[in-house]
Enzyme design. Sequence first.
Site, short mmCIF file in Angstrom:
data_model
loop_
_atom_site.label_atom_id
_atom_site.label_comp_id
_atom_site.label_asym_id
_atom_site.label_seq_id
_atom_site.Cartn_x
_atom_site.Cartn_y
_atom_site.Cartn_z
N SER A 51 -4.64 -1.40 49.93
CA SER A 51 -3.90 -1.53 48.81
C SER A 51 -4.13 -2.71 48.00
O SER A 51 -4.91 -3.48 48.43
CB SER A 51 -2.29 -1.57 49.36
OG SER A 51 -1.43 -1.52 48.06
N ASP A 52 -3.98 -2.53 46.61
CA ASP A 52 -4.30 -3.69 45.86
C ASP A 52 -3.12 -3.60 44.50
O ASP A 52 -2.88 -2.58 44.30
CB ASP A 52 -5.74 -3.58 45.04
CG ASP A 52 -5.87 -4.91 44.51
OD1 ASP A 52 -6.54 -5.83 45.21
OD2 ASP A 52 -5.73 -4.94 43.10
N THR A 53 -2.80 -4.91 44.44
CA THR A 53 -1.68 -4.70 43.27
C THR A 53 -2.06 -5.97 41.95
O THR A 53 -2.72 -6.96 42.52
CB THR A 53 -0.50 -5.33 43.74
OG1 THR A 53 0.12 -4.55 44.78
CG2 THR A 53 0.57 -5.45 42.63
N GLY B 231 -2.23 0.25 43.81
CA GLY B 231 -3.21 1.19 44.30
C GLY B 231 -3.01 1.34 45.72
O GLY B 231 -3.03 0.22 46.22
N LYS C 172 -11.18 -1.61 50.03
CA LYS C 172 -10.34 -2.25 51.50
C LYS C 172 -10.41 -1.47 52.50
O LYS C 172 -10.70 -1.40 53.63
CB LYS C 172 -9.16 -2.94 51.03
CG LYS C 172 -9.44 -4.19 49.98
CD LYS C 172 -7.93 -4.55 49.45
CE LYS C 172 -8.20 -5.60 48.38
NZ LYS C 172 -6.79 -5.96 48.00
#
EC number: 3.6.1.9
Length: 188
Positions: free
Chosen positions: A68-70, A105, A52
């Site tokens: 970011s990623d969750t 992340g 991203k």
Amino acid sequence: MSNLILASQSPRRKELLQQIQLSFSIMSSNVDETVAPHLKPHEVVMELALKKAKEISVKHPESYVLGSDTVVALGECILGKPQSEEEAREMLVMLSGKTHSVYTGVAILKGEKQSLFYEKTDVTFWELTSQEIDEYIVSEEPFDKAGAYGIQGLGAKLVKEVKGDYFSVVGLPLSRVYRALREMGYLQ
């Protein structure tokens, strides 16, 4: 000072960055979120956060770009966003009375500089009744959230205990992001 770009349309991440009074713009990345099936949850969130951030950073190399990623994981099983009431119910039943992990992340890029990390937070749910699950599903809150719940909303009623960074469960480990931006030279 260079500007900061949040590579996300997440209203939660936007609110979190505003909470620590950072000025930033938003540019949504449209990357393919397919990852190799053998990756562990922390590897998934770091890979997607980096994808991203890179997509936006290539177009704006003079800016700091935050991706970011969750994900929510029960063991190694990653629970995404439910696509139906049935799927939301299945996830909530799976999480009921158990401890799961939330991985967020983060990738911050500026030109050749990079900060890449993740936070893992363990969340324990109360033993949920069918009525509690049904009432929560009717609220429609589960449908745009990994693991079918939002800790910052009505989902707070489901949570017995949090071990780790609460803000990471919401979608962004704020203090770690702040420190990473400072170390990279964004905050003087």
